[in-house]
Design a protein around this motif. Structure first.
Motif, short mmCIF file in Angstrom:
data_model
loop_
_atom_site.label_atom_id
_atom_site.label_comp_id
_atom_site.label_asym_id
_atom_site.label_seq_id
_atom_site.Cartn_x
_atom_site.Cartn_y
_atom_site.Cartn_z
N UNK A 45 42.10 66.67 -5.19
CA UNK A 45 41.17 66.66 -4.08
C UNK A 45 40.38 67.97 -4.01
N UNK A 50 38.87 63.78 6.97
CA UNK A 50 39.43 63.09 8.14
C UNK A 50 39.92 64.05 9.23
N UNK A 51 39.64 65.32 9.05
CA UNK A 51 40.15 66.30 10.03
C UNK A 51 39.35 66.26 11.33
N UNK A 52 40.03 66.49 12.44
CA UNK A 52 39.35 66.49 13.74
C UNK A 52 38.44 67.70 13.87
N UNK A 85 41.27 73.63 8.10
CA UNK A 85 41.63 72.90 9.32
C UNK A 85 41.68 73.89 10.47
N UNK A 92 40.66 56.43 10.37
CA UNK A 92 40.96 57.07 9.07
C UNK A 92 40.19 56.36 7.95
N UNK A 93 39.43 57.13 7.20
CA UNK A 93 38.69 56.58 6.05
C UNK A 93 39.37 57.07 4.77
N UNK A 94 39.75 56.13 3.92
CA UNK A 94 40.48 56.51 2.70
C UNK A 94 39.65 57.41 1.80
N UNK A 95 40.19 58.56 1.43
CA UNK A 95 39.49 59.40 0.46
C UNK A 95 39.93 59.11 -0.98
N UNK A 96 40.81 58.16 -1.17
CA UNK A 96 41.27 57.84 -2.53
C UNK A 96 41.74 56.39 -2.57
N UNK A 142 46.02 66.41 12.99
CA UNK A 142 45.28 67.63 12.65
C UNK A 142 44.52 67.41 11.34
N UNK A 143 45.25 67.03 10.31
CA UNK A 143 44.62 66.78 9.01
C UNK A 143 43.91 65.43 9.03
N UNK A 144 44.51 64.49 9.72
CA UNK A 144 43.89 63.18 9.95
C UNK A 144 44.64 62.51 11.08
N UNK A 185 43.38 62.50 17.64
CA UNK A 185 43.48 63.83 18.24
C UNK A 185 43.34 63.70 19.75
N UNK A 218 50.68 56.81 18.46
CA UNK A 218 51.67 55.84 17.97
C UNK A 218 51.93 54.77 19.01
#
Lengths: 97, 473
Positions: A72, A80-82, A89, B92-96, B320-322, B325, B345
């Motif tokens: 990557x 996809x980070x906020x 990040x 979430x959009x797949x990056x792979x 945070x990463x995806x 939020x 969740x």
């Protein structure tokens, strides 16, 4: 078996870092008890000296050649980070003052 | 014109060759079916009609070219939303690409959308999808089953010719059984898990739903085989059984475990499954009564192992990463993560994570997680012993036909209870298939499963192919 009380449920929620509203706790305690009661059915099976199974395929130490492959990019990893800043990040502070 | 009967990959390829209809016509027709029915049945979380149209420009010699299909929403596909039917991943959009997705696309797959599931595959009904429940194609007051319920209804209503699902216990076989389809899951590790949103990593296996065993073999050839991105994938090349299907074993010995045929099973299901299996006996197969561990133990083992692995796998989602939020202003990183997760969740994901964390906790680890892993060994030995005397094991796939909507209400372990007859083979990682064998008094489909030895997909598929032929006669 000991019944799981609301305090235990709260500490489990804290352990897995999921915020649960106070009024929801009794329901989760009840569900936790139902699940644990259901799994206790296997306590009557004799498992003395039986090894554990953590995977069924049996392969081990699967390695690839140590050659650098393209992964990557920083940009892709952040898609996809906020919140991001300068290609990183962005997070809240880690420690309380 | 086209959608009047159940299509297969094989049939569609023949129809294309005979110019009975064009791929463009079939695609337009299928899109119309989706637009007509899916607002009610909810097989799809999102549609990818543009991608499907573009796929007609890919290599037309490849075996999946122009065949409408559907992909469960826990498979990553670059540029599409991959939500696992969860709120926390709804943007979430797949990056792979998952390896399964990649192999489909490499074979010119024409994918019309991502299908609904129980959120994170936690369930056997799709009622725990964070979005909506998928309805059963045979009766819209009943569930399609799960977790791959959207994939089942998509094929059941001719909104795709085949679909991709995934199984942790019975998430392919179960909905296939309740929707009148063929559902296949290979030996654990035969098809790569890379890029599939993880549920229980020692159990998860991608699978397929089709209208024929031949189609299963076509897809299995494409999807199976070692993958460098999945260290638990079996170190063997793709398995091609497409020309082996007629070569079923002579003097086939079929084991019928009496614990799978007792009064816990619905009488209509029992009668149909036994009568169907007798068709094989008439062809010379020997039916052998066998003893297996009571599947009730598998409910316990499966619940502990799977929920423990769920709690570990879902821990990676931090918002945070995806992921979702929270707009509530938390002071610290950990508080923010707890808020993101608490809001994102659904109830089922939280309760499964909690059970898993509890059974993994110090003081309870030996009583639950270790004990479950030991009983898992007993289940594997139990199958090994049974397979010393028989070639395959056959049994009902599900104890009942599709239940009414709302069945999961007030039943926090519905998924684990419904999958009782699929959990033992899932824990042992065995290849298995569900074949539609008839209907109950309400006209709802019944499925019969065939379970094979580890790595012996050949016996499973050849027996299934013969079985299917006998049933269709």
């Amino acid at each position: 078996m000991t019944k799981i009380d609301n305090e235990t449920t709260k500490s489990v929620a804290d352990l897995i870092k999921i915020h649960i509203d106070e009024e929801q706790i009794p329901l989760y305690s009840e569900n936790l008890n139902t699940a644990i009661d259901a799994v206790n059915t296997f306590s009557d099976l004799d498992t003395k000296d039986v090894p554990i199974t953590s995977q069924t395929v049996g392969t081990e130490n699967i390695m690839r050649d140590d050659i650098v492959e393209e992964g990557f990019s920083q940009e892709e990893a952040l898609t996809n980070a906020h919140q991001t800043k300068n290609g990183y990040f962005l997070v809240r502070k880690v420690f309380n003052d | 014109m086209i959608k009047n009967k159940k299509l297969t990959i094989k049939q569609v390829r023949k129809d294309f060759a005979n110019k009975k209809y064009t791929p463009e016509e079939l695609l337009a027709d299928t899109i119309k079916t989706i637009e007509t029915h899916d607002s009610k049945y909810h097989a799809f979380v999102s549609t990818t009609f543009d991608e499907a149209r573009d796929a007609l420009q890919s290599d037309e010699k490849k075996s999946l070219w122009g065949i409408p299909s559907a992909l469960k929403d826990n498979f990553n596909w670059i540029g599409t939303k991959t939500t696992a039917s969860s709120n926390i991943l709804k943007n979430y959009i797949s990056p792979y690409n998952a390896t399964v997705t990649q192999r489909l696309l490499d074979n010119s797959a024409c994918i019309l959308g991502k299908t609904n599931m129980d959120a994170f595959a936690h369930g056997s009904s799709t009622e725990s999808s964070d979005f909506f429940t998928t309805l059963n194609p045979f009766d819209d007051t009943r569930v399609a089953g799960g977790s791959s319920g959207g994939s089942a209804t998509a094929v059941g209503l001719n909104m795709s010719v085949y679909s991709i699902g995934s199984e942790t216990a019975g998430s392919v076989r179960g909905p296939a059984s309740w929707c009148g389809l063929v559902g296949f899951a290979p030996t654990f590790g035969r098809i790569s898990r890379y890029g599939v949103i993880a549920m229980g990593s020692s159990l998860d296996r991608p699978g397929v739903m089709t209208n024929s065993v031949e189609d299963v073999a076509i897809l299995h050839k494409i999807l199976s085989g070692q993958d460098k991105y999945d260290a638990t994938s079996i170190q063997e090349p793709p398995q091609d059984l497409t020309n082996e299907l007629e070569n079923h074993k002579r003097n086939l010995k079929i084991g019928l475990p009496k614990q799978y045929f007792d009064d816990r099973i619905d009488p209509d299901v029992l009668e149909n499954v036994l009568e169907s299996i007798k068709l094989l006996e008439k062809q010379g197969a020997e039916l052998v009564d066998i003893d297996l561990l009571d599947p009730k133990y598998s409910i316990a083992v499966y619940t502990v192992v799977q929920r423990s692995e769920v709690s570990s796998n879902l821990a990676r989602i931090d918002g945070i990463r995806y992921g979702h939020f929270s707009e509530k202003n938390a002071e610290t990183l950990l508080d923010q993560i707890a808020l993101n997760r608490g809001e994102g969740f659904g109830h089922e994901a939280i309760q499964r994570s909690m059970t898993g964390a509890y059974t993994l906790s110090s003081g309870y680890y030996d009583a639950y997680y270790k004990k479950a892993q030991q009983v898992r060994t007993l289940i594997i030995r139990d199958f090994d012993k049974a397979f010393e005397n028989v070639d395959v094991i056959m049994a009902p796939t599900m104890p009942t036909t599709a239940p009414k909507l709302g069945v999961t209400k007030n039943n926090p372990i519905f998924g684990e209870l419904a999958d009782v007859l699929t959990e033992p083979s899932a824990l042992a990682g065995l290849p298995c298939i569900s074949i539609p064998t008839g209907y109950d008094k309400n006209g709802l489909p019944i499925g019969t499963q065939i379970i094979g030895k580890q790595f012996d997909e050949k016996s499973v598929l050849t027996t299934a192919h013969l079985f299917e032929k006998l049933l269709n006669n």
